[in-house]
Design an enzyme around this catalytic site. Structure first.
Site, PDB file in Angstrom:
ATOM      1  N   ASN A 108      -0.509   0.876   6.604  1.00 24.06           N
ATOM      2  CA  ASN A 108       0.577   1.037   7.848  1.00 24.06           C
ATOM      3  C   ASN A 108       1.786   0.878   7.486  1.00 24.06           C
ATOM      4  O   ASN A 108       2.364  -0.236   7.053  1.00 24.06           O
ATOM      5  CB  ASN A 108       0.032  -0.240   8.798  1.00 24.06           C
ATOM      6  CG  ASN A 108       0.728  -0.262   9.993  1.00 24.06           C
ATOM      7  OD1 ASN A 108       1.606   0.589  10.209  1.00 24.06           O
ATOM      8  ND2 ASN A 108       0.864  -1.114  10.850  1.00 24.06           N
ATOM      9  N   TRP A 109       2.713   1.976   7.296  1.00 22.40           N
ATOM     10  CA  TRP A 109       3.871   1.909   6.816  1.00 22.40           C
ATOM     11  C   TRP A 109       4.981   1.302   7.588  1.00 22.40           C
ATOM     12  O   TRP A 109       5.985   1.229   7.574  1.00 22.40           O
ATOM     13  CB  TRP A 109       4.487   3.315   6.533  1.00 22.40           C
ATOM     14  CG  TRP A 109       3.702   3.988   5.208  1.00 22.40           C
ATOM     15  CD1 TRP A 109       2.558   3.488   4.573  1.00 22.40           C
ATOM     16  CD2 TRP A 109       3.770   5.169   4.732  1.00 22.40           C
ATOM     17  NE1 TRP A 109       2.031   4.507   3.649  1.00 22.40           N
ATOM     18  CE2 TRP A 109       2.788   5.301   3.711  1.00 22.40           C
ATOM     19  CE3 TRP A 109       4.688   6.293   4.912  1.00 22.40           C
ATOM     20  CZ2 TRP A 109       2.737   6.568   2.891  1.00 22.40           C
ATOM     21  CZ3 TRP A 109       4.602   7.610   4.120  1.00 22.40           C
ATOM     22  CH2 TRP A 109       3.560   7.640   3.155  1.00 22.40           C
ATOM     23  N   LYS A 110       4.331   1.014   9.068  1.00 19.64           N
ATOM     24  CA  LYS A 110       5.259   0.515  10.123  1.00 19.64           C
ATOM     25  C   LYS A 110       6.533   1.282  10.170  1.00 19.64           C
ATOM     26  O   LYS A 110       6.740   2.504   9.756  1.00 19.64           O
ATOM     27  CB  LYS A 110       5.625  -0.998   9.875  1.00 19.64           C
ATOM     28  CG  LYS A 110       4.318  -1.818   9.638  1.00 19.64           C
ATOM     29  CD  LYS A 110       4.306  -3.095   9.743  1.00 19.64           C
ATOM     30  CE  LYS A 110       2.988  -3.822   9.887  1.00 19.64           C
ATOM     31  NZ  LYS A 110       2.877  -5.262   9.760  1.00 19.64           N
ATOM     32  N   HIS A 150      -1.741  -2.337  17.771  1.00 11.65           N
ATOM     33  CA  HIS A 150      -1.364  -3.486  16.793  1.00 11.65           C
ATOM     34  C   HIS A 150      -0.677  -4.658  17.269  1.00 11.65           C
ATOM     35  O   HIS A 150      -0.046  -4.648  18.391  1.00 11.65           O
ATOM     36  CB  HIS A 150      -0.362  -2.492  15.760  1.00 11.65           C
ATOM     37  CG  HIS A 150      -0.081  -3.302  14.735  1.00 11.65           C
ATOM     38  ND1 HIS A 150       0.984  -4.208  14.506  1.00 11.65           N
ATOM     39  CD2 HIS A 150      -0.701  -3.263  13.328  1.00 11.65           C
ATOM     40  CE1 HIS A 150       0.892  -4.531  13.310  1.00 11.65           C
ATOM     41  NE2 HIS A 150       0.153  -4.248  12.505  1.00 11.65           N
ATOM     42  N   GLU A 192       2.117  -5.980  16.757  1.00 12.94           N
ATOM     43  CA  GLU A 192       3.644  -5.892  16.753  1.00 12.94           C
ATOM     44  C   GLU A 192       3.805  -4.985  18.201  1.00 12.94           C
ATOM     45  O   GLU A 192       4.582  -5.227  18.809  1.00 12.94           O
ATOM     46  CB  GLU A 192       4.183  -5.070  15.759  1.00 12.94           C
ATOM     47  CG  GLU A 192       4.406  -6.191  14.638  1.00 12.94           C
ATOM     48  CD  GLU A 192       4.181  -5.289  13.148  1.00 12.94           C
ATOM     49  OE1 GLU A 192       4.322  -4.247  13.059  1.00 12.94           O
ATOM     50  OE2 GLU A 192       3.714  -6.175  12.125  1.00 12.94           O
ATOM     51  N   GLU A 234      -6.792  -8.539  12.612  1.00 13.59           N
ATOM     52  CA  GLU A 234      -5.327  -8.925  12.041  1.00 13.59           C
ATOM     53  C   GLU A 234      -4.874 -10.280  12.690  1.00 13.59           C
ATOM     54  O   GLU A 234      -4.300 -10.162  13.664  1.00 13.59           O
ATOM     55  CB  GLU A 234      -4.452  -7.894  12.034  1.00 13.59           C
ATOM     56  CG  GLU A 234      -5.032  -6.363  11.550  1.00 13.59           C
ATOM     57  CD  GLU A 234      -3.574  -5.635  11.153  1.00 13.59           C
ATOM     58  OE1 GLU A 234      -3.424  -5.236  10.202  1.00 13.59           O
ATOM     59  OE2 GLU A 234      -2.927  -5.187  12.099  1.00 13.59           O
ATOM     60  N   GLY A 262       2.682  -9.956   7.504  1.00  9.14           N
ATOM     61  CA  GLY A 262       3.890 -10.109   7.162  1.00  9.14           C
ATOM     62  C   GLY A 262       4.509 -11.405   6.775  1.00  9.14           C
ATOM     63  O   GLY A 262       5.648 -11.548   6.547  1.00  9.14           O
ATOM     64  N   SER A 313      -1.201  -9.535   5.279  1.00  5.87           N
ATOM     65  CA  SER A 313      -0.935 -10.000   3.844  1.00  5.87           C
ATOM     66  C   SER A 313      -1.788  -9.782   2.708  1.00  5.87           C
ATOM     67  O   SER A 313      -2.014 -10.316   1.925  1.00  5.87           O
ATOM     68  CB  SER A 313      -0.367 -11.502   3.907  1.00  5.87           C
ATOM     69  OG  SER A 313       0.832 -11.650   4.820  1.00  5.87           O
ATOM     70  N   GLY A 335      -0.006  -3.574   5.223  1.00  6.53           N
ATOM     71  CA  GLY A 335       1.238  -3.204   5.699  1.00  6.53           C
ATOM     72  C   GLY A 335       2.341  -3.248   4.524  1.00  6.53           C
ATOM     73  O   GLY A 335       2.283  -2.127   3.697  1.00  6.53           O
ATOM     74  N   GLY A 336       2.758  -4.207   4.118  1.00  3.97           N
ATOM     75  CA  GLY A 336       3.898  -4.394   3.055  1.00  3.97           C
ATOM     76  C   GLY A 336       3.496  -3.587   1.786  1.00  3.97           C
ATOM     77  O   GLY A 336       4.301  -2.865   1.167  1.00  3.97           O
TER      78      GLY A 336
HETATM   79  P1  13P Z   1       1.189  -6.947   6.388  1.00  3.77           P
HETATM   80  O1  13P Z   1       0.283  -6.645   4.935  1.00  3.77           O
HETATM   81  O2  13P Z   1       2.673  -6.610   5.693  1.00  3.77           O
HETATM   82  O3  13P Z   1       1.009  -8.440   6.410  1.00  3.77           O
HETATM   83  O4  13P Z   1       0.952  -6.439   7.427  1.00  3.77           O
HETATM   84  C1  13P Z   1      -0.546  -6.123   8.002  1.00  3.77           C
HETATM   85  C2  13P Z   1      -0.398  -5.149   9.054  1.00  3.77           C
HETATM   86  O5  13P Z   1      -0.030  -5.476  10.136  1.00  3.77           O
HETATM   87  C3  13P Z   1      -1.206  -3.860   9.014  1.00  3.77           C
HETATM   88  O6  13P Z   1      -1.425  -3.370  10.204  1.00  3.77           O
END
Ligand code: 13P
Length: 256
Positions: free
Chosen positions: A9-11, A97, A99, A169, A175, A215, A236-237
Site C-alpha cells: 500500500n503506497w498510500k 482502510h 486511514e 490491520e 505506521g 508495521s 505500507g512503509g
Molecule cells: P505500515 O506498514 O506503514 O504500518 O502500514 C500498514 C498499512 O496501513 C497497510 O495498509
C-alpha cells in the site's frame, strides 16, 4: 492450501515517475515469484502509468487502487468510480482502510456500498478491518472486528473465497513501528475466520485469505507469515522500497 498474498500500500507516496521507477524495479526482481500473489496499490494518478510498465515487463504483479466511490458516475468532485479504476488496468481495490475510516470518517455502511459495487464491477476488494488501541485495551477487539465485518459485508454475496481478501490491520500497529505479536495477530485472524464462517459458511472461510497489516518489515515478516491463519501481509512503509518489499515477499515462501 491458501496461496500467500503480499500487497504494497503506497498510500500518498510516489509521483508518476517515481511510481514507474519502483514498479519497473519490482517487476524485474520479482519475475520468478510463483509462490505468492503480489499486488501493489499506488495512488490513483499513478495507476495507468504503472500499468504500462507492468504490461511492458509482462509482470504478474497485480495492480490495485486504494479506494473508489460506490456510485457509477456523477457530481462527486474528486472521486473515482469502479469503472474508472478498471480502465487504468487495475484489478483490485482497497476498501475500508483505517486511514479512510478514521481520517475521512468512512462508516461500515458506506464501505458496504463500495464492496458491493466493486464486486458487481469485477474488481477484487481488499477489505480492511482493525481495532484502535483503546478498543484493544478495553477488551473489545473481537466485538469491533465482528461489527466491522458484519457491517461492511452486509448482504454481500460471495460465490467463492477468491471473491474477496480481508486485511486485519490493528490501527495501533499502522505506521507506528509497533507490530502485533505473531500470537496477537494469529488470535485475531482465527477470530475473523470464525466470523466469516458464520456469515458465509465453512467452505468459504477455510479458503479465504486473511492478511496482516501494521508495521510489517523484513525483520518481523517471517514469523508473522508462518502463523496458521495469516495468509499474507499488507505492507505500507516497507513497500516503498524495492529491497524491503522483496525481502518480505521472499519471506512468505514457506517452502524454504
Ligand atoms: P505500515 O506498514 O506503514 O504500518 O502500514 C500498514 C498499512 O496501513 C497497510 O495498509
Amino acid at each position: 492450501m491458501r496461496k500467500k498474498f503480499i500487497g504494497g500500500n503506497w498510500k500518498m507516496n510516489k509521483t508518476v515517475v517515481e511510481a514507474q521507477t519502483l514498479a519497473r524495479r519490482l517487476a524485474d526482481r520479482l519475475s520468478d515469484v510463483g509462490f505468492a500473489d503480489i499486488a501493489i496499490f499506488p495512488p490513483f494518478v499513478d495507476l495507468y502509468p504503472v500499468n504500462i510498465i507492468l504490461r511492458e515487463k509482462e509482470s504478474k504483479i497485480i495492480l490495485g487502487a486504494q479506494n473508489m466511490h460506490p456510485e457509477p458516475n456523477g457530481a462527486y468532485t474528486a472521486e473515482i468510480s469502479a469503472d474508472m479504476v478498471l480502465s487504468t488496468g487495475a484489478k483490485m481495490v482497497v476498501l475500508g482502510h483505517s486511514e479512510r475510516r478514521h481520517i475521512f470518517l468512512e462508516t461500515d455502511s458506506y464501505i458496504n456500498r463500495k464492496v458491493k459495487k466493486a464486486l458487481d464491477s469485477g474488481l477484487l476488494p481488499l477489505l480492511c478491518i482493525g481495532e484502535l488501541l483503546d478498543e484493544r485495551n478495553a477488551g473489545k477487539t473481537e466485538q469491533v472486528l465482528s461489527k466491522q465485518l458484519n457491517g461492511s459485508l452486509k448482504d454481500v454475496k460471495l460465490n467463492s473465497a477468491d471473491d474477496i481478501i480481508i486485511a486485519y490491520e490493528p490501527v495501533w500497529a499502522i505506521g507506528t513501528g509497533v507490530t502485533a505479536t505473531p500470537e496477537q495477530a494469529q488470535e485475531a485472524h482465527k477470530f475473523v475466520r470464525k466470523v466469516i464462517s458464520e456469515m458465509f459458511g465453512e467452505d468459504i472461510a477455510k479458503n479465504l485469505r486473511i492478511i496482516y497489516g501494521g508495521s510489517v518489515k523484513p525483520a518481523n515478516a517471517k514469523e508473522l507469515l508462518s502463523q496458521l491463519d495469516i495468509d499474507g501481509a499488507f505492507v505500507g512503509g516497507a513497500s516503498l522500497d524495492a529491497d524491503s518489499f522483496e525481502s518480505i515477499i521472499r519471506d512468505s515462501d514457506i517452502s524454504i
